[in-house]
Design an enzyme around this catalytic site. Structure first.
Site, mmCIF file in Angstrom:
data_model
loop_
_atom_site.group_PDB
_atom_site.id
_atom_site.type_symbol
_atom_site.label_atom_id
_atom_site.label_comp_id
_atom_site.label_asym_id
_atom_site.label_seq_id
_atom_site.Cartn_x
_atom_site.Cartn_y
_atom_site.Cartn_z
ATOM 1 N N GLY A 21 1.085 4.155 4.037
ATOM 2 C CA GLY A 21 2.156 3.358 3.609
ATOM 3 C C GLY A 21 3.491 4.064 3.020
ATOM 4 C CB VAL A 35 -1.465 -0.531 9.113
ATOM 5 C CG1 VAL A 35 -1.891 0.749 9.438
ATOM 6 C CG2 VAL A 35 -0.225 -0.951 9.549
ATOM 7 C CB SER A 36 -5.856 -2.870 6.525
ATOM 8 O OG SER A 36 -4.600 -3.043 5.627
ATOM 9 C CG ASN A 37 -8.467 1.063 10.598
ATOM 10 O OD1 ASN A 37 -8.151 0.281 11.566
ATOM 11 N ND2 ASN A 37 -8.000 2.208 10.288
ATOM 12 N NE ARG A 64 -11.690 6.003 11.314
ATOM 13 C CZ ARG A 64 -12.093 6.441 12.048
ATOM 14 N NH1 ARG A 64 -13.461 6.200 12.663
ATOM 15 N NH2 ARG A 64 -11.324 6.864 12.892
ATOM 16 C CG ASP A 100 -5.315 3.697 19.324
ATOM 17 O OD1 ASP A 100 -5.611 4.461 18.354
ATOM 18 O OD2 ASP A 100 -5.801 2.824 19.408
ATOM 19 N N GLY A 123 0.978 -1.206 0.003
ATOM 20 C CA GLY A 123 -0.124 0.010 0.108
ATOM 21 C C GLY A 123 0.812 1.111 0.125
ATOM 22 C CB ALA A 124 2.558 2.990 -2.574
ATOM 23 N N GLY A 125 -0.040 4.346 -0.527
ATOM 24 C CA GLY A 125 -0.772 5.484 -0.159
ATOM 25 C C GLY A 125 -0.094 6.377 0.953
ATOM 26 N NE ARG A 138 -9.586 3.459 13.618
ATOM 27 C CZ ARG A 138 -9.599 4.325 14.548
ATOM 28 N NH1 ARG A 138 -10.606 4.262 15.343
ATOM 29 N NH2 ARG A 138 -8.473 5.470 14.940
#
Length: 308
Positions: free
Chosen positions: A12, A118-120, A82, A148, A7-9, A88
């Protein structure tokens, strides 16, 4: 030491950047399904190497998992982020399919890898990886508690009007607005309980602001945050890669610890070269135990939506 980030967003790419800047990995592979996207992000980041003083090689790839072969640690950030007003949990249908496919592809090329999810919804996605991959439970880690807790310390420092390096605190429980359990009773300023400095009412406000930390940023940004999540992941990766034996709250599969079974939820763990070296069971108050059980019930309910 080879690290893969899927995930290169924004999240990432931030992971890859912070890992590279810390200069403990020989290579970071950034992978995405969007044609040329990971390659472009990798090239852009590599052009900061001389400016930021790191030698880590960053490689981009479009859906070619062979480039990830023999990764020591793999981070899964892929999935839809999100949007304002979205929980989530609402992401589960789409992201479960993505995470299942991604984790299988990673393990095919790196069977000894440690996976950080990491993905929700993060706790449920971590549980999904446990149920579908067969990896030992010490090698599957959910990131949420580290993030958190960082948000908790930010709010504590704000309330105390203190430097954040003076503040310590931890959030356990589910990585959701209702599920987080900020341990205000144990929070300190340079070893002194924060309750010595601020009122119970102000401390309760810190707790509530922490629990909606992600939603607050989503409302401001129009999408999920990325700097703090990326930094949180880099901390976990470094603790494992450098065998630091650091304690972080992470989502891990519980087997009677804290009186909970067959779910992944955030509790303090020691991170080292084997991933989760041990689970730390701290003495919770009756109220904290009740909040953790409520959080676990929420996580279990979301797990029930999975099609395993």
């Amino acid at each position: 030491m080879k690290i893969t980030v899927v995930g290169a967003g924004a999240v990432g790419a931030s992971c890859a950047e912070y890992i590279a800047i810390k200069n403990f990995a020989s290579e970071v592979v950034l992978l995405d399904i969007k044609e040329g996207y990971a390659e472009g992000k990798a090239m852009d980041l590599m052009q900061t190497a001389s400016l930021n003083g790191f030698d880590t090689k960053i490689t981009g790839s479009t859906s070619d998992y062979s480039k990830t072969a023999n990764s020591n640690i793999c981070v899964i950030t892929s999935g839809i982020p999100r949007k304002p007003g979205m929980t989530r949990e609402e992401l589960i249908g789409i992201n479960a399919g993505i995470v299942k496919t991604v984790s299988a592809s990673l393990i095919e090329h790196s069977p000894e890898t440690i996976i950080i999810v990491v993905s929700n919804p993060m706790d449920t996605m971590t549980y999904l990886v446990h149920k579908t991959t067969g990896l030992p439970k010490n090698r599957i880690i959910g990131m949420g508690g580290a993030l958190d807790s960082a948000r908790f310390k930010y709010r504590l420092a704000e309330a105390l009007e203190a430097p954040i390096s003076d503040v310590d605190g931890m959030v356990i429980g589910g990585h959701s607005d209702k599920g987080m359990v900020p341990l205000t009773r144990l929070a300190t300023r340079n070893s002194v309980p924060v309750s010595e400095f601020i009122s119970e009412e102000r401390l309760e406000q810190v707790k509530q602001d922490t629990k909606v930390g992600g939603a607050t940023l989503t409302g401001l940004l129009g999408t999920s945050a990325w700097y703090a999540p990326g930094a949180a992941v880099s901390g976990l990766v470094q603790a494992i890669a450098c065998d630091q034996k650091k304690i972080y709250p992470c989502s891990t599969l519980l087997d009677s610890e804290y009186g909970l079974n067959d779910l992944c939820i955030g509790v303090p763990v020691v991170l080292g070269k084997n991933g989760i070296e041990s689970i730390v069971e701290i003495n919770l108050s009756d109220a904290e135990k009740d909040h953790l059980k409520e959080s676990a019930a929420g996580v279990s309910k979301t797990n029930g939506l999975l099609e395993l």
